[in-house]
Design an enzyme around this catalytic site. Structure first.
Site, short mmCIF file in Angstrom:
data_model
loop_
_atom_site.label_atom_id
_atom_site.label_comp_id
_atom_site.label_asym_id
_atom_site.label_seq_id
_atom_site.Cartn_x
_atom_site.Cartn_y
_atom_site.Cartn_z
N SER A 156 3.85 -35.01 110.80
CA SER A 156 3.97 -33.59 110.51
C SER A 156 4.74 -33.39 109.20
CB SER A 156 4.72 -32.91 111.65
OG SER A 156 4.85 -31.56 111.37
N GLY A 157 4.18 -32.58 108.34
CA GLY A 157 4.84 -32.30 107.05
C GLY A 157 4.50 -33.29 105.97
N THR A 161 -2.47 -30.75 105.82
CA THR A 161 -3.14 -29.46 105.68
C THR A 161 -3.36 -29.15 104.20
OG1 THR A 161 -2.11 -28.77 107.71
CG2 THR A 161 -3.00 -27.04 106.31
N ASN A 206 8.30 -29.07 109.02
CA ASN A 206 7.39 -28.49 108.05
C ASN A 206 7.43 -26.97 108.17
OD1 ASN A 206 5.23 -27.70 106.50
ND2 ASN A 206 3.71 -28.98 107.54
N SER A 209 3.80 -25.77 109.54
CA SER A 209 3.24 -26.84 110.36
C SER A 209 2.06 -26.33 111.19
CB SER A 209 4.34 -27.36 111.28
OG SER A 209 3.83 -28.39 112.08
N SER A 210 0.97 -27.08 111.14
CA SER A 210 -0.19 -26.68 111.93
C SER A 210 0.11 -26.99 113.38
CB SER A 210 -1.42 -27.49 111.51
OG SER A 210 -1.44 -27.64 110.12
N GLY A 434 0.10 -34.19 113.05
CA GLY A 434 0.56 -35.56 112.85
C GLY A 434 1.49 -35.99 113.96
N GLU A 436 4.50 -36.74 116.00
CA GLU A 436 5.70 -35.89 116.01
C GLU A 436 6.80 -36.49 116.88
OE1 GLU A 436 4.50 -31.27 115.15
OE2 GLU A 436 4.82 -31.89 117.22
N1 LIG Z 1 0.00 -32.36 97.33
C1 LIG Z 1 1.10 -31.64 97.51
N2 LIG Z 1 1.75 -31.17 96.45
C2 LIG Z 1 2.85 -30.44 96.59
N3 LIG Z 1 3.40 -30.15 97.78
C3 LIG Z 1 2.80 -30.59 98.89
C4 LIG Z 1 1.61 -31.37 98.81
N4 LIG Z 1 1.24 -31.68 100.05
C5 LIG Z 1 2.16 -31.12 100.89
N5 LIG Z 1 3.09 -30.46 100.19
C6 LIG Z 1 4.27 -29.73 100.71
O1 LIG Z 1 4.52 -30.19 101.98
C7 LIG Z 1 4.44 -29.14 102.93
C8 LIG Z 1 3.81 -29.63 104.21
O2 LIG Z 1 2.48 -29.95 104.00
P1 LIG Z 1 1.40 -29.77 105.12
O3 LIG Z 1 0.12 -30.07 104.52
O4 LIG Z 1 1.52 -28.48 105.76
O5 LIG Z 1 1.80 -30.89 106.11
P2 LIG Z 1 1.07 -31.35 107.44
O6 LIG Z 1 -0.17 -30.56 107.55
O7 LIG Z 1 0.83 -32.79 107.24
O8 LIG Z 1 2.02 -31.09 108.51
C9 LIG Z 1 3.62 -28.08 102.27
O9 LIG Z 1 3.97 -26.83 102.74
C10 LIG Z 1 3.98 -28.26 100.83
O10 LIG Z 1 5.17 -27.60 100.53
MG LIG Z 2 -0.72 -29.29 108.94
#
Ligand SMILES: Nc1ncnc2c1ncn2[C@@H]1O[C@H](COP(=O)(O)OP(=O)(O)O)[C@@H](O)[C@H]1O
Ligand SMILES: [Mg+2]
Length: 1074
Positions: A156-157, A161, A206, A209-210, A434, A436
């Protein structure tokens, strides 16, 4: 296996084909020797075929593909990752697997320019990027017309997403677009903010977080246009609606509505613009998050709802549900004396809930405080305790929210659905929660981690295991790579009758007092000595210290997670009491009604438990994914505190380990980078070898062998499996691919040229046929003309011959034309050949017989014409001259030898002008008009002495004058003859009638103008008939009765002398013949 599943790409072509115009088979590939290289961008340099070197040259920071690492140690791996991360290079490949490290800061690598850069470019040609992977998947899908999915995993994070959004954006920009496609594209893009608002929340890991799993299919038609989409959602973390851990929030939509909602709307929904007012929003104690702008997000969501075709009524109902959940959270129960929960149906919050959901307030109040138990025919209402009432209330809130979320997904699917029956290919994007680990991990974490465990299993199946198995199946030698197969954990969770889920379900369904703790006991009984299961009771002393009594710990592939069993049963049951369900079915809120009728129709049958539903949906997902080609993105979280620039080695090492990246890398390095079924490989590259192009008649494997040998593959570069060719290094494949690219163009050009040639030939043949036809017709015309001409000619010739033969006869039909021709011909010729002068008597064309007469007439006419012309052109002087000449001619022509010479000399008017005649003489003959005078030499009568004298002719007489004296006057009447010799001399004798001896007799003289003198005299005196040309001698009378003779002879010299006989001797030269 996708086309570009290879570990690296040197953007270089080793084939000399780039540098000559030959087709590849005309110049076999030779690698990996250094050679002239053309990169796909068209520059050419001399580069050693060194992949690392080439990669380094392109991307100076670390190695962009882990496959190229010198050593496969975890330290080297980590070091490379760190090196690149420090330079904001967050992407690195392991073959085609993309490792992404969350930078926690905005990087300028997701703009349109970057997208354009990666569009249609070979995977390994540019530095690693998520766009490269997206593009490669897309192009492989297009070229192979098969389905793909991109599995995005990580805790997660870690950025899953975000990654999925980047891919979606890339397709939105790079795929062909039309107005229609744009709406599909917009819907796909806009489904995100809606689902995120309702399904994402701030957690400790996050801020966005989804809290649900999402698998989205993007459907493409054969042209590569994105024509539709479909979303599958998995297990929304509904518990978050009613409870949040400290530092976490509820789903975004609640905050967005309160922050951004218009006054009117809030008023209509009975809400206050204050999160603190709602107990469902206050438990985490962090309604405001710096990274989140709820107000702005609200606008985005409202706009997105329109894009995905949710109309105003449904939007109102949707927000009504959101508001009703908030109101429901604020419904408070009071215990009565017996400890039963009571609720006043005048309660404002209750009324709002009943209002917004369109259900009866009283029934709602009853449903929240009593349970309806059906006993035989009666219904008994059993009151709830306050806790129970809160539980029921929360269950209702969760159920309504959860179902609404599913409804949303369905609506989005409806709006993105493509009903076109044409076959489509898809790229699936799997963005699922992810792994957790929280301080307290509950049922949700258990499900989430189980899901990750399943995906890891899938990954293992698809890559590691499948790889080995494939090698075995293909009879390719394989050095086994050790990897941890997490199947044992999956089995621990999901195995029928024995897995944790089964135990949990059993506990849920078991009659009697089943609690979370009895469930734990059951687990301990069943899992007793499972290596991946520990509980407080089962643990050794040391471990026990880390466990609470109600905890069990699973040794996931990703690490240990301790779960607290509290709430497992309830959450798994996820039950609503019947009276609550009955209540909801009456709802006037159409969304609520739709949600519940569709899912809970068979109210009598116990629904599947949450865990079992989840398990089967994961199974279904696995089936969906297994049927597709896989692409992987492994997201790593750089640090727990979500700070940019921090690279937490321990955290990342842990993730590397549990994501199995090292194992994957080892497999990659051990094996062959690329493999393809013989027929597919041959189909693609057959154009590179003359023996396989355009058709290979034998077995595909033999064709591939011929092909690769022709291409110059070294034996250690490839292996021939049972059904596939295995290529060790990507460079080999890429050189082949590049050669193919080049060859494609050449082939296209050839085909084009051939086709053009074919067309031109056809055109030419047509023209030629037409020309031949015209020619034939023309020739026919000509031939007929010729034939007619000949026939005519024959007739003419025949007629001509007949005419010729009968030319002498009178004009008849047979000869008329011939004669006409002869006549015309003669006349034409005559016209050209007429005599030019009157004197020309010889030039006259002899006429044909028919024209003899005519010719004669013509000749005469012509001569007369010429004479007339001549005569007309003659002057009077000339006429006189000619008359005189004529007379002279009549007298001398043919008679005197010197005559011919004289003809050309014209006669003068006179030879002595009057001035030269003595005046006395002139006086004397004044009355007689002088006609002519000429000097001459007189021969004396006695002795023939010569005396120069003038001879003057007047009208009446001739006078011989010596200066002043007239020596002799001869009257013309007395002139009886004029004699000259026939020779060339110029002696003239004038014979005079002489009766008187005193009178002078005949005059003998010599005059150079003999003919002129004689002619003039004969004219003046009219004595032509007395002129005599004597031969031999002239007798003369010197005096009356005295005669003498002049004798003429010829000699070499002219001479005149008196001969002894007294005769005058004249010797004349002979005239020169003319
Ligand atoms: N490629 C990226 N560039 C910049 N920041 C990112 C990138 N990927 C993720 N982040 C940062 O990390 C945070 C969490 O990403 P997210 O995709 O929501 O994580 P996950 O879906 O894996 O839990 C986002 O809100 C963003 O701030
Ligand atoms: Mg996500």
């Amino acid at each position: 296996m996708p086309l570009c599943e290879v570990s690296t790409k040197v953007p270089l072509v080793t084939s000399p084909v780039c540098c000559c115009n030959k087709l590849p088979w005309e110049a076999p590939l030779l690698w990996p020797q250094p050679s002239t290289i053309c990169c796909s961008r068209g520059t050419s340099t001399e580069v050693e075929m060194d992949m690392e070197g080439a990669l380094n040259a392109r991307d100076q920071v670390g190695i962009q593909d882990f496959v190229l690492l010198d050593e496969t140690s975890e330290a080297a791996f980590l070091n490379n990752l760190k090196k690149r991360f420090s330079k904001d290079l967050i992407y690195t490949y392991i073959g085609t697997l993309l490792v992404s490290v969350n930078p926690f800061k905005e990087l300028d690598i997701y703009n349109k320019k970057q997208m354009d850069l990666y569009m249609g470019v070979n995977f390994f040609e540019l530095p690693p990027h998520i766009y490269a992977l997206a593009d490669n998947a897309y192009h492989t899908m297009l070229s192979e017309f098969n389905n793909h999915f991109i599995l995005i995993s990580g805790e997660s994070g870690a950025g899953k997403t975000e990654a999925s959004k980047k891919i979606l954006q890339y397709y939105a920009v790079s795929c062909p677009s039309t107005a229609l496609l744009n709406t599909v594209r917009d819907k796909m893009l806009m489904s995100n903010p809606v689902l995120e608002a309702f399904g994402n929340a701030k957690t400790l890991k996050n801020d966005n977080s989804s809290r649900f799993g999402k698998y989205m299919d993007i459907q493409f038609d054969s042209e590569g246009d994105a024509v539709g989409g479909h979303i599958l959602n998995y297990l929304l973390e509904k518990s978050r609606v009613v409870h949040q851990n400290h530092g976490e929030r509820n789903f975004h939509i609640f905050y967005q509505l309160l922050e951004g909602g218009e006054e009117d709307l809030l008023h209509q929904l009975g809400l206050e613009r204050d999160c603190q007012h709602y107990s469902y929003l206050t438990q985490g104690e962090c309604p405001v998050v710096p990274s989140i702008n709820d107000k702005n997000d609200w606008k985005t969501v409202k706009n997105a709802l329109q894009v995905i075709d949710i109309d105003a009524i449904n939007t109102n109902h949707l927000f009504g549900i959101v508001a009703s959940v908030l109101h429901l959270g604020n419904v408070k129960f009071e215990p009565d004396g017996k400890g039963h929960a009571t609720l006043n149906n005048k309660n404002a919050e209750l009324r709002w809930v009943s209002n917004l959901l369109g259900i009866d307030a009283h029934s709602l109040q009853e449903g929240l405080t009593y349970r309806k138990i059906e006993a035989k025919t009666d219904q008994v209402l059993s009151p709830f305790t306050v806790d129970h009432a809160v539980f029921v209330r929360d269950a209702l809130a969760k159920a309504i929210y959860g179902h609404t979320f599913t409804w949303l997904v369905n609506r989005i699917n409806e709006s993105m659905e493509n009903t076109d029956p044409l076959r489509k290919t898809v790229i699936g994007l799997l963005d699922i929660y992810g792994f957790e680990v929280f301080n307290i991990n509950s049922f949700e974490q258990f499900c989430i981690n189980y899901c990750n465990e399943k995906l890891q299993q899938l990954f293992i199946q698809l890559t590691l295991k499948a790889e080995q198995e494939e090698y075995q199946a293909e009879d390719i030698e394989w050095e086994p790579v050790q990897f941890f197969n997490n199947k044992i954990i999956c089995d621990l969770v999901e195995e029928r009758h024995r897995g944790i889920i089964s135990v949990l379900d059993e506990e849920c369904l078991r009659p009697g007092e089943a609690t979370d703790l009895t469930f734990l006991e059951r687990l301990e009984e069943k899992m007793g000595n499972h290596p991946h299961f520990v509980s407080h009771k089962l643990a050794d002393k040391k471990t026990r210290r880390t466990l609470e009594r109600g905890d069990f710990r699973l040794l996931h592939y990703a690490g240990e997670v301790t779960y607290c069993v509290v709430g497992f049963l309830d959450k798994n049951n996820d039950l609503l009491y019947q009276n609550i369900k009955d209540l909801i079915w009456q709802s006037k809120n159409s969304i609520v009604r739709q949600c519940f009728t569709s899912t809970d129709t068979d109210s009598k049958r116990r629904p599947e438990t949450v865990a079992t539903q989840f398990k089967s949906s994961l199974l279904k997902l696995t089936e969906i994914l297994v049927a597709k080609d896989a692409w992987y993105i492994r997201c790593l979280k750089s640090n727990e505190s979500r700070k940019s620039g921090q690279f937490d080695e321990a955290l990342i090492r842990h993730q590397i380990k549990y994501l199995g990246l090292m194992q994957h890398l080892r497999v990659r390095r051990a094996g062959f980078a690329y493999r393809r079924k013989y027929d597919v490989f041959l189909q693609r590259y057959k154009a590179l070898c003359p023996a396989t192009w355009p058709h290979w008649r034998g077995e595909p494997a033999d064709g591939v062998l011929v092909l690769v040998q022709h291409l110059g593959y070294f034996p250690n570069e490839y292996k021939m499996g049972r059904t596939k060719i295995f290529i060790r290094h990507p460079r080999t494949l890429y050189a082949t691919e590049d050669a193919f690219e080049k060859c494609k163009h050449q082939l296209a050009t050839r085909l084009q040229a051939k086709y053009k040639g074919y067309r031109a030939k056809g055109e030419f043949r047509k023209q030629k046929e037409a020309a031949t036809k015209i020619e034939t017709c023309w020739r026919g015309v000509q031939a007929r003309k010729e034939r007619d001409k000949r026939a005519w000619a024959v007739k003419v010739i025949k007629q001509f011959i007949k005419g010729y033969m009968t030319r002498g006869q009178a004009k008849v039909t047979d000869n008329s034309e011939y004669l006409a021709f002869v006549r015309q011909n003669y006349l034409n010729r005559l016209k050209e050949n007429l005599p030019k002068t009157v004197l020309d008597k010889t030039t006259w064309l002899s006429p044909p017989q028919v024209l003899v007469e005519t010719s004669e007439i013509l000749r005469k006419l012509h001569y007369r014409l010429m004479v007339r012309k001549y005569v007309r052109g003659i002057t009077p002087q000339r006429k006189t001259q000619l008359q005189m000449k004529f007379i002279a001619s009549s007298m001398f022509k043919g008679k005197k030898e010197s005559y011919p010479q004289s003809v050309a000399q014209s006669f003068a008017e006179t030879r002595i002008s009057e001035r030269d005649i003595n005046a006395r003489v002139l006086q004397m003959i004044r009355n007689e008009h002088i006609k002519y005078s000429v000097p001459m030499i007189k021969y004396d009568r006695n002795g023939f002495k010569t005396r120069p004298r003038q001879l003057i002719f007047t009208q009446a007489a001739a006078y011989m004058v010596e200066d002043t004296r007239i020596k002799q006057r001869i009257l013309y009447t007395a002139l009886k003859g004029i004699s000259v010799s026939n020779l060339t001399d110029s002696i003239i004798v004038l014979h005079v009638a002489c009766e008187d001896p005193k009178e002078k007799g005949d005059l003998v003289m010599q005059c150079n103008h003999l003919f002129e003198l004689v002619t003039k005299l004969s004219i003046i005196a009219n004595k032509q008939n007395v002129v005599r040309v004597a031969q031999g001698s002239i007798k003369m009378e010197i005096q009356a009765g005295r005669e003498s003779v002049i004798e003429f002879s010829t000699g070499p010299e002219p001479n005149v002398y008196k001969a002894k006989n007294g005769h005058l001797m004249v010797v004349a030269t002979r005239a020169r013949p003319r």
